[in-house]
Design a protein around this motif. Structure first.
Motif, PDB file in Angstrom:
ATOM      1  N   SER A   1      -6.860  55.801  11.230  1.00  0.00           N
ATOM      2  CA  SER A   1      -7.392  54.457  11.419  1.00  0.00           C
ATOM      3  C   SER A   1      -8.044  53.980  10.127  1.00  0.00           C
TER       4      SER A   1
ATOM      5  N   VAL B   1     -10.214  57.226   9.049  1.00  0.00           N
ATOM      6  CA  VAL B   1     -10.573  58.291   9.996  1.00  0.00           C
ATOM      7  C   VAL B   1      -9.297  58.839  10.619  1.00  0.00           C
TER       8      VAL B   1
ATOM      9  N   LEU C   1      -7.434  60.438  13.743  1.00  0.00           N
ATOM     10  CA  LEU C   1      -7.546  60.520  15.202  1.00  0.00           C
ATOM     11  C   LEU C   1      -6.381  61.369  15.713  1.00  0.00           C
TER      12      LEU C   1
ATOM     13  N   ASN D   1     -11.417  52.466  22.976  1.00  0.00           N
ATOM     14  CA  ASN D   1     -12.819  52.736  22.656  1.00  0.00           C
ATOM     15  C   ASN D   1     -13.578  52.948  23.968  1.00  0.00           C
TER      16      ASN D   1
ATOM     17  N   SER E   1     -17.103  54.197  25.329  1.00  0.00           N
ATOM     18  CA  SER E   1     -18.498  54.519  24.998  1.00  0.00           C
ATOM     19  C   SER E   1     -18.664  54.844  23.512  1.00  0.00           C
ATOM     20  N   GLY E   2     -17.975  54.064  22.677  1.00  0.00           N
ATOM     21  CA  GLY E   2     -18.106  54.237  21.235  1.00  0.00           C
ATOM     22  C   GLY E   2     -17.212  55.303  20.634  1.00  0.00           C
ATOM     23  N   GLN E   3     -16.422  55.991  21.465  1.00  0.00           N
ATOM     24  CA  GLN E   3     -15.515  57.030  20.984  1.00  0.00           C
ATOM     25  C   GLN E   3     -14.067  56.623  21.245  1.00  0.00           C
ATOM     26  N   MET E   4     -13.189  56.809  20.232  1.00  0.00           N
ATOM     27  CA  MET E   4     -11.777  56.520  20.407  1.00  0.00           C
ATOM     28  C   MET E   4     -11.151  57.658  21.215  1.00  0.00           C
ATOM     29  N   THR E   5     -10.608  57.339  22.383  1.00  0.00           N
ATOM     30  CA  THR E   5     -10.118  58.345  23.318  1.00  0.00           C
ATOM     31  C   THR E   5      -8.735  57.973  23.836  1.00  0.00           C
TER      32      THR E   5
END
Length: 356
Positions: free
Chosen positions: A221, A230, A232, A271, A273-277
């Motif tokens: 990303s 970043v 992922l 996204n 809770s602030g995390q890319m999942t």
């Protein structure tokens, strides 16, 4: 016509004009000075673009970028197509200055084209027939480079990203070059990036101001605003990838095949809770073990286009993600240069010049 311009409230005229196609708006500029003022206003251009993007979600659209010879060949073909295709002829300028021009990407009606070397790049809005040549970046001795086009949502800025791989490096160090249309210049910095992380731009997509670059280990990303890279990783339990990364209604989407039963599932990177999942959306029905499915293009309105092996031949297929149905379809008859998610717009950048 003067009475029409005077008698109808300006806010009503603005709403009506904002629903018209660009070609009609360009003619409306000549109707009267008040209309010219409305259509040239940056807030109107933004509103018109917003309406066009909303409309494009209901009617899938692809821009097929052609040279004059290709245009004559394809426009006479008779075929049914599940999407609206705009056949756009490249200006002669591009053929004179670009060696084998190809599309890097598009955003808000701005199409980015470059040549084989990646050193000659244009930003082009075919709807208003304007373009500009991007100044060449500083040249470095490197093993290779990849170029990407995107949009900084925060600063309303169109940008280029070039990753240069150093020669005789430890396979980690690269030179990152970023061009900003707002600044009209390049800046560069170093980053520790494995050489096999970056490559072709064919599997890359921009979603909500972030570029996602497909590599062997996952998606890289690149935030067009913060300019941070970043890694992922892909889901660990999948066997292989059956699609490039695609912009699926505001989420990064890919099709993966499972290790255990060879089933195919649509996953999105969101996204949470602030995390890319990675999250599984659903399993593709009708895909039996041993069959080969490859979905390469998201058309919009829940439709994916690709190919599937139905022994003994490959067939073009449409996958409807809303109905979870895959069906055989005809070819899209596209050239090698397509602009996915293309939307007509009035957007003009500083430095744009008229081109025929």
């Amino acid at each position: 016509m003067k009475n029409l311009c005077r008698d109808i409230p300006e806010d009503v005229i603005t709403v009506i004009l904002s629903r018209l196609p660009v070609k009609s708006l360009l003619r409306c500029k000549s109707v009267c000075k008040p209309w010219l003022s409305i259509i040239s206003n940056p807030s109107f251009i933004k509103s018109h673009l917003h309406n066009a993007i909303i409309a494009s979600r209901k009617i899938p659209k692809i821009a097929n970028i052609l040279d004059p010879v290709q245009f004559l060949e394809l426009q006479d073909l008779s075929f049914t197509c599940p999407v609206h295709i705009d056949f756009i002829v490249m200006p002669h300028l591009f053929h004179e200055t670009l060696l084998e021009p190809h599309v890097i990407g598009c955003y808000n009606g701005i199409i980015c084209l470059c040549d084989m070397s990646g050193m000659s790049v244009y930003f082009w809005n075919p709807s208003i027939r304007q373009c500009m040549k991007i100044p060449s970046p500083p040249i470095h001795e490197c093993l290779g480079a990849s170029i990407n086009f995107g949009y900084d949502l925060i600063n309303n800025d169109y940008k280029l990203l070039i990753v240069n791989y150093r020669q005789n490096s430890d396979n980690q160090s690269s030179i990152i070059q970023v061009y900003s249309a707002n600044a009209g210049s390049w800046r560069e910095f170093e980053a520790r990036i494995k050489r096999n992380w970056m490559g072709s731009t064919s599997g890359n997509t921009t979603v909500k101001g972030v570029l996602y670059i497909q590599c062997s280990e996952g998606l890289i990303s690149f935030n067009w605003h913060t300019e941070v890279l970043v890694l992922l990783p892909f889901p660990s339990f999948t066997q292989r990838r059956l699609s490039p990364a695609m912009n699926f209604e505001g989420s990064v989407a890919m099709f993966f095949q499972y290790v255990d039963d060879e089933s195919v599932c649509l996953w999105t990177l969101d996204n949470v809770s602030g995390q890319m999942t990675w999250r599984r959306r659903h399993r593709v029905k009708g895909n039996h073990p041993g069959s080969s499915l490859c979905l390469t293009l998201y058309l919009g309105a829940g439709l994916f286009y690709g190919r599937k092996l139905i022994s003994p031949h490959y067939h073009n297929v449409l996958y409807d993600s809303e109905k979870n149905v895959t069906k055989i379809c005809g070819p899209l008859c596209l050239s090698n240069n397509i602009a996915r998610g293309y939307t007509e717009s009035l957007v003009s950048l500083q430095g744009f010049q008229q081109v025929e």
